[in-house]
Design a protein around this motif. Structure first.
Motif, mmCIF file in Angstrom:
data_model
loop_
_atom_site.group_PDB
_atom_site.id
_atom_site.type_symbol
_atom_site.label_atom_id
_atom_site.label_comp_id
_atom_site.label_asym_id
_atom_site.label_seq_id
_atom_site.Cartn_x
_atom_site.Cartn_y
_atom_site.Cartn_z
ATOM 1 N N THR A 7 -14.262 3.532 -0.571
ATOM 2 C CA THR A 7 -15.190 3.770 -1.665
ATOM 3 C C THR A 7 -16.506 3.107 -1.366
ATOM 4 O O THR A 7 -16.564 2.022 -0.781
ATOM 5 C CB THR A 7 -14.634 3.206 -2.982
ATOM 6 N N PRO A 8 -17.620 3.742 -1.716
ATOM 7 C CA PRO A 8 -18.915 3.166 -1.426
ATOM 8 C C PRO A 8 -19.199 1.962 -2.314
ATOM 9 O O PRO A 8 -18.498 1.669 -3.271
ATOM 10 C CB PRO A 8 -19.883 4.312 -1.731
ATOM 11 N N GLY A 9 -20.276 1.301 -1.986
ATOM 12 C CA GLY A 9 -20.710 0.148 -2.781
ATOM 13 C C GLY A 9 -21.394 0.596 -4.048
ATOM 14 O O GLY A 9 -21.018 1.555 -4.684
ATOM 15 N N THR A 26 -6.573 4.028 -5.527
ATOM 16 C CA THR A 26 -7.850 4.438 -4.945
ATOM 17 C C THR A 26 -7.701 5.854 -4.426
ATOM 18 O O THR A 26 -6.837 6.123 -3.579
ATOM 19 C CB THR A 26 -8.274 3.520 -3.780
ATOM 20 N N VAL A 27 -8.506 6.750 -4.959
ATOM 21 C CA VAL A 27 -8.604 8.101 -4.434
ATOM 22 C C VAL A 27 -10.078 8.375 -4.197
ATOM 23 O O VAL A 27 -10.943 7.580 -4.579
ATOM 24 C CB VAL A 27 -8.004 9.135 -5.419
ATOM 25 N N ARG A 28 -10.368 9.483 -3.565
ATOM 26 C CA ARG A 28 -11.759 9.780 -3.269
ATOM 27 C C ARG A 28 -12.562 9.877 -4.568
ATOM 28 O O ARG A 28 -12.260 10.684 -5.433
ATOM 29 C CB ARG A 28 -11.871 11.085 -2.486
ATOM 30 N N GLY A 29 -13.561 9.020 -4.681
ATOM 31 C CA GLY A 29 -14.438 9.050 -5.842
ATOM 32 C C GLY A 29 -13.954 8.257 -7.029
ATOM 33 O O GLY A 29 -14.634 8.217 -8.062
ATOM 34 N N ARG A 36 -1.230 -6.071 -6.764
ATOM 35 C CA ARG A 36 -0.225 -6.275 -5.718
ATOM 36 C C ARG A 36 0.248 -4.962 -5.113
ATOM 37 O O ARG A 36 0.703 -4.928 -3.966
ATOM 38 C CB ARG A 36 0.996 -7.012 -6.296
ATOM 39 N N VAL A 37 0.181 -3.895 -5.889
ATOM 40 C CA VAL A 37 0.564 -2.569 -5.405
ATOM 41 C C VAL A 37 -0.622 -1.643 -5.601
ATOM 42 O O VAL A 37 -1.110 -1.492 -6.726
ATOM 43 C CB VAL A 37 1.799 -2.009 -6.153
ATOM 44 N N GLU A 38 -1.082 -1.055 -4.518
ATOM 45 C CA GLU A 38 -2.209 -0.111 -4.587
ATOM 46 C C GLU A 38 -1.754 1.235 -4.055
ATOM 47 O O GLU A 38 -1.232 1.327 -2.940
ATOM 48 C CB GLU A 38 -3.407 -0.615 -3.784
ATOM 49 N N VAL A 39 -1.947 2.270 -4.850
ATOM 50 C CA VAL A 39 -1.594 3.625 -4.440
ATOM 51 C C VAL A 39 -2.870 4.318 -3.963
ATOM 52 O O VAL A 39 -3.891 4.304 -4.663
ATOM 53 C CB VAL A 39 -0.962 4.420 -5.597
ATOM 54 N N VAL A 40 -2.807 4.890 -2.785
ATOM 55 C CA VAL A 40 -3.966 5.562 -2.193
ATOM 56 C C VAL A 40 -3.529 6.933 -1.684
ATOM 57 O O VAL A 40 -2.334 7.197 -1.519
ATOM 58 C CB VAL A 40 -4.564 4.736 -1.028
ATOM 59 N N THR A 41 -4.493 7.784 -1.452
ATOM 60 C CA THR A 41 -4.185 9.021 -0.744
ATOM 61 C C THR A 41 -4.140 8.733 0.750
ATOM 62 O O THR A 41 -4.701 7.732 1.230
ATOM 63 C CB THR A 41 -5.233 10.104 -1.020
ATOM 64 N N THR A 42 -3.475 9.611 1.502
ATOM 65 C CA THR A 42 -3.418 9.394 2.956
ATOM 66 C C THR A 42 -4.801 9.472 3.579
ATOM 67 O O THR A 42 -5.081 8.810 4.590
ATOM 68 C CB THR A 42 -2.488 10.429 3.604
ATOM 69 N N GLY A 43 -5.710 10.254 2.977
ATOM 70 C CA GLY A 43 -7.077 10.285 3.477
ATOM 71 C C GLY A 43 -7.767 8.953 3.322
ATOM 72 O O GLY A 43 -8.473 8.480 4.226
ATOM 73 N N VAL A 44 -7.577 8.303 2.183
ATOM 74 C CA VAL A 44 -8.132 6.966 1.967
ATOM 75 C C VAL A 44 -7.538 5.981 2.963
ATOM 76 O O VAL A 44 -8.239 5.129 3.525
ATOM 77 C CB VAL A 44 -7.874 6.512 0.515
ATOM 78 N N LEU A 45 -6.233 6.092 3.194
ATOM 79 C CA LEU A 45 -5.582 5.186 4.149
ATOM 80 C C LEU A 45 -6.181 5.331 5.540
ATOM 81 O O LEU A 45 -6.428 4.329 6.235
ATOM 82 C CB LEU A 45 -4.077 5.461 4.175
ATOM 83 N N LEU A 46 -6.446 6.562 5.960
ATOM 84 C CA LEU A 46 -7.051 6.753 7.278
ATOM 85 C C LEU A 46 -8.428 6.112 7.344
ATOM 86 O O LEU A 46 -8.784 5.476 8.345
ATOM 87 C CB LEU A 46 -7.148 8.251 7.593
ATOM 88 N N GLN A 47 -9.243 6.286 6.308
ATOM 89 C CA GLN A 47 -10.556 5.657 6.279
ATOM 90 C C GLN A 47 -10.432 4.142 6.367
ATOM 91 O O GLN A 47 -11.190 3.478 7.070
ATOM 92 C CB GLN A 47 -11.275 6.043 4.986
ATOM 93 N N ARG A 48 -9.473 3.609 5.660
ATOM 94 C CA ARG A 48 -9.294 2.153 5.649
ATOM 95 C C ARG A 48 -8.861 1.651 7.022
ATOM 96 O O ARG A 48 -9.315 0.594 7.496
ATOM 97 C CB ARG A 48 -8.276 1.781 4.569
ATOM 98 N N LEU A 50 0.862 -1.184 0.000
ATOM 99 C CA LEU A 50 0.000 0.000 0.000
ATOM 100 C C LEU A 50 0.895 1.228 0.000
ATOM 101 O O LEU A 50 1.723 1.408 0.910
ATOM 102 C CB LEU A 50 -0.883 -0.011 1.257
ATOM 103 N N VAL A 51 0.766 2.063 -1.009
ATOM 104 C CA VAL A 51 1.565 3.289 -1.129
ATOM 105 C C VAL A 51 0.640 4.471 -0.879
ATOM 106 O O VAL A 51 -0.367 4.633 -1.577
ATOM 107 C CB VAL A 51 2.213 3.415 -2.521
ATOM 108 N N ALA A 52 0.958 5.287 0.111
ATOM 109 C CA ALA A 52 0.111 6.430 0.471
ATOM 110 C C ALA A 52 0.764 7.720 -0.004
ATOM 111 O O ALA A 52 1.910 8.019 0.359
ATOM 112 C CB ALA A 52 -0.113 6.481 1.977
ATOM 113 N N GLU A 53 0.034 8.479 -0.816
ATOM 114 C CA GLU A 53 0.493 9.763 -1.335
ATOM 115 C C GLU A 53 -0.367 10.884 -0.736
ATOM 116 O O GLU A 53 -1.546 10.681 -0.448
ATOM 117 C CB GLU A 53 0.376 9.799 -2.863
ATOM 118 N N PRO A 54 0.206 12.085 -0.587
ATOM 119 C CA PRO A 54 -0.573 13.168 0.024
ATOM 120 C C PRO A 54 -1.624 13.774 -0.909
ATOM 121 O O PRO A 54 -2.520 14.458 -0.441
ATOM 122 C CB PRO A 54 0.489 14.208 0.389
#
Length: 887
Positions: free
Chosen positions: A537-539, A86-89, A98-110, A55-59
């Motif tokens: 992310t929502p369903g 995965t970013v918001r929306g 195998r590698v997922e890049v997310v924002t730090t906001g997404v990481l906190l939600q997770r 999991l790679v978290a970007e700002p």
């Protein structure tokens, strides 16, 4: 298989050491300059070396999408296969990822949904040096997860700077443990020449959001100069989108592509900026382009030297961005963009001397920003005080207290700061808690679609062209085809689905929800099940139209004010629920008083409404009033509904405008709703109001006869001469003890006129020491009159520092020594037979010996009928002349 271009990146040489460090204690710090491959190559190699997803978290969203695309390219795959994001929306992942890049906001939600991060083997927090609040918080939570739930989880902090000692200590576990290993990769940054290009005309420093147009004109001129003097694309750093648009307007007719690059730019524009252009380009960018993105073709950087930082006025609940000078570290990051691919040049729009005075590092966001969302995250994590979180910088106590007060008002935390069930619902929506509250509470009244659309408007800064009227902006967004409208529709859809998900989650029993959970635990302490989705992310998407599936009937569902529609009420309700302390009532042309007590100024058509729900406002430096940026027209019913938590009904009895005001008041915070006279006010409140009036206007408000003033002077003299227990009757002392000496009179007084009738002289003696029996000596210690040898009883004047006796000189014949009052010599004002001052003495014996002869010589001829004996100490005192008047 990774392309050879990737394996040739500089960071590849230190990957073995990095794998060894992570294979040991599981934590490490990677220091690698921009362009070395820390963001794109390292995650791929970690995925190949270790089990579990990386999991790679970007700002920033832009950086997350760009990093995923670059890694997918290195693998020769489309995004969503081995590498996803995965970013918001927006989400592109698959079972093969195998590698997922997310924002730090997404990481906190997770982390809040699934603290164990099921299936994740390694987390890489990128760009830690930027000190974003979400990144700092995520790091603290991950360290908690490693300590309490998953010690095998590998954690890597990646920084573009070599200032890594603090991170190494943090990941190592504290000052008593060895720091985490630091692996440094040498960059291949090409040399960057520095051109100092300060303005040649005076430029005003930035003030709030304002940037001097003269500076922007100068920046545009420097860009033109750079295009003439250097080759390659030009990357120009500016503080915000407004400045970008203004400079873009000054760069027409150059025969180059001018690209505006910022967080609000459409994804297609962002993607195009990160790909090679067909012809020469000028990229006008905010700080988003400082470190995590590689912009191909750039050989020149033009830096205006400014950036935007958040500032929070906690006392007024007003947050805003403000323009500041960049730090030296940020300036170096910006300059480095010119040397990513070849030797380059940076044009700095300030002097070398000014550069030396810049701050070394930018301030961490936790020290500047609104901490409401952070406080809710911490409370949901089980750390209401945040004291147990491993943070590089502790949150400022005042800012954290203000945030917790806001959360308590939203029902998100209890009195102790622990997250409630409602608070956890708010935290999982992926919005600021204020907006999450507005979404949840408005949806039952407005329908999910409308509530989601309006809330989405408030989740991102509105374009200036949309105007200050929130309802009008809503209508504009519905029909617009610009980048903002596209993002708004996506966010509205996400929020609509989040409402559906929240509704589903809220149906089961929520026993234990109101206790805060530690990582991996539910409210009752039982182990938590992993989240099914593991992301924020929502369903499935929500239904079209309102909750019944039918299109919304604009204006049909709420009563409309004249000239206004139901959309006004809907927009106003959401804004009012999000910011109840910013509900404002008109008190003058374009001036409103907000519930929180701050005045606000607004222009345009909405400035004539009686009530406004202010969605966006800021307060300039040194300004007493806020400036309304976005607001919606509401009525009093909505104001009462949204701000009901601060609705008060009480009896007000206080001193105002010079008299007692007794009213029955209804108020929303600082905004008065109704007031009616109170005929029988509470006596205790009346007494307090009268005392306030005395303190405000002083004891001069009472009636002071001559006798009263003399009594006060006598009491003051005894206090000076003898001290305790004789009372101090100074103004301050009398006001402090007003209840004591004015008690009976205050018991019947109701207004100012009653105070003016109180005879102070009759009340003052109540302060004398009656309880000890010494009050009876007052007349002895400070007699009103003293009998002189002539038999006259002369009034003593106590208004000065010592008692004064003004008496005709002949009445003192035979008195050899000066009398004492309470041990203090009397000061004689010796008068002529006509009552005029002749001499002053506190030593009568000395006067008879030395001063009398001169007075006798001067006055004997003027007053021949009065006695002027040679020896006054043996002469008889008299009040009369020696001889009768001649006919």
């Amino acid at each position: 298989m990774i392309r050879p271009e990737g394996l040739a990146l500089p960071v590849a040489g230190v990957v073995p050491a990095l794998l060894d460090a992570l294979g040991g204690d599981g934590c490490a710090v990677l220091a690698a300059p921009p362009g070395t491959g820390k963001t794109t190559l390292v995650p791929l190699l970690l995925a190949a070396a270790f089990d579990g997803r990386v999991l790679v978290a970007e700002p920033r969203r832009m950086a997350a999408r760009a990093a995923a695309r670059r890694m997918a390219w290195l693998l020769g795959e489309p995004v969503g296969e081995s590498v996803g994001f995965t970013v918001r929306g927006e989400r592109k992942v698959s079972a093969r990822t195998r590698v997922e890049v997310v924002t730090t906001g997404v990481l906190l939600q997770r982390l809040q949904r699934d603290p164990e991060l099921a299936g994740v083997g390694t987390v890489l927090l990128d760009e830690c040096h930027e000190r974003h609040l979400d990144a700092d918080t995520a790091m603290a939570f991950l360290l908690d997860v490693r300590a309490l739930l998953r010690p095998e989880l590998r954690l890597l902090a990646a920084s573009a700077t070599t200032d890594t000692a603090a991170w190494a200590r943090l990941l190592g576990g504290g000052p008593d443990r060895p720091p985490a290993p630091v692996v440094e990769a040498a960059g291949v940054l090409h040399p960057v020449a520095v051109e100092w290009a300060p303005p040649t005309v005076p430029v005003r420093p930035p003030h709030g959001m304002r940037v001097d147009p003269a500076l922007l004109a100068h920046v545009a001129a420097v860009v033109r100069r750079a295009l003439r003097e250097r080759e390659g694309d030009v990357l120009c750093f500016l503080p915000g989108t407004g400045e970008i648009a203004r400079v873009a307007g000054l760069l027409t007719g150059l025969g180059v592509d001018v690209v505006q690059l910022h967080g609000r730019a459409p994804a297609a524009v962002q993607d195009a900026a990160l790909a090679p252009g067909e012809r020469r380009r000028v990229l006008l960018a905010t700080s988003v382009a400082e470190s995590s993105l590689t912009v191909p073709g750039v050989r020149v950087v033009v830096d205006c030297g400014l950036a935007r930082e958040p500032r929070m006025d906690h006392a007024r609940g007003l947050g805003a961005l403000t323009t500041v000078r960049v730090s030296r570290a940020a300036a170096e990051q910006r300059a480095g963009r010119a040397g990513r691919e070849a030797p380059g040049t940076v044009y700095r729009c300030w002097t070398q001397a000014e550069h030396g005075r810049l701050a070394r590092q930018p301030a961490p966001e936790i020290a500047l920003a609104d901490l409401t969302a952070f406080a809710l995250q911490a409370s949901c994590w089980g750390e209401p005080e945040a004291a147990g979180l491993a943070l590089l910088d502790a949150p400022p106590p005042g800012a954290l207290a203000a945030a917790r007060a806001t959360l308590h008002g939203l029902g998100a935390v209890d009195q102790a700061g622990r997250a409630t069930g409602r608070g956890r619902r708010l935290s999982l929506i992926g919005l600021h808690p204020r907006l999450a509250r507005a979404l949840l509470d408005a949806a039952p009244a407005l329908g999910a679609r409308r509530a989601a659309e309006i809330t989405a408007l408030l989740s991102e800064e509105l374009p200036h062209s949309y105007g200050p009227d929130l309802t009008a902006a809503w209508h504009t967004a519905r029909r617009a085809a610009d980048g903002y409208a596209s993002r708004w529709r996506a966010e509205a859809s996400r929020l609509r689905a989040a409402l559906d998900a929240d509704d589903t989650a809220a149906r089961p029993s929520r026993t234990g929800d109101d206790t805060a959970a530690r990582p991996g635990r539910t409210g009752d302490g039982t182990p938590a099940r992993p989240s099914r989705t593991g992301d924020d992310t929502p369903g499935r998407a929500g239904r079209a139209g309102d909750d019944d599936g039918r299109p919304s009937r604009t204006g049909d569902d709420t009563a409309a004010r004249p000239g206004r529609t139901g959309d006004d009420a809907a927009a106003g309700l959401v804004a009012a629920l999000a910011f109840p302390e910013r509900i404002g009532r008109r008190r003058g042309a374009g001036v409103y008083l907000m519930v929180g007590g701050t005045a606000a100024e607004v222009g345009g058509g909405i400035g004539e409404a009686e009530w406004l729900a202010v969605a966006v406002a800021d307060r300039g430096v040194g300004k007493a009033s806020a400036r309304v940026r976005v607001a919606a027209v509401i009525d009093e019913d909505i104001a009462r509904q949204a701000a009901g938590g601060v609705l008060e009904r009480y009896e007000e009895v206080r001193w105002r405008d010079g008299d007692v005001v007794a009213r029955r008041v209804e108020r929303l915070g600082a905004v008065e709703l109704t007031a009616a006279p109170l005929r029988t006010p509470d006596r205790a409140l009346l007494r307090a109001a009268l005392l306030d009036g005395l303190r405000a206007e002083g004891t001069g408000l009472l009636r002071w006869s001559r006798e009263a003033r003399e009594t006060r002077a006598r009491m003051a003299f005894v206090h000076r001469a003898v001290g305790e227990p004789w009372p101090d009757v100074s103004e301050e002392a009398l006001l402090d003890r007003a209840e004591e000496w004015l008690g009976p009179e205050l018991a019947t007084a109701r207004r100012r006129s009653d105070l003016e009738r109180i005879e102070a002289g009759g009340a003052l003696p109540r302060l004398l020491p009656w309880s000890t029996g010494r009050a009876g000596r007052f007349g002895e210690l400070a007699p009103e009159r003293i009998e002189v040898p002539s038999g006259s009883r002369v009034r003593v004047d106590y208004s000065g520092e010592q008692p004064v006796l003004a008496v005709k000189l002949q009445e003192l014949f035979g008195l050899r020594d000066t009398p004492l009052i309470a041990g203090v010599p009397v000061l004689f004002h010796l008068l002529s037979p006509a009552g005029r001052p002749a001499a002053v003495t506190a030593d009568l014996a000395s006067f008879w010996r030395e001063g009398y002869r001169a007075v006798r010589a001067e006055l004997r001829g003027r007053y021949p009928r009065h006695p002027w004996p040679e020896d006054p100490t043996t002469a008889a005192p008299t009040r009369r002349t020696n001889n009768p008047r001649r006919p």
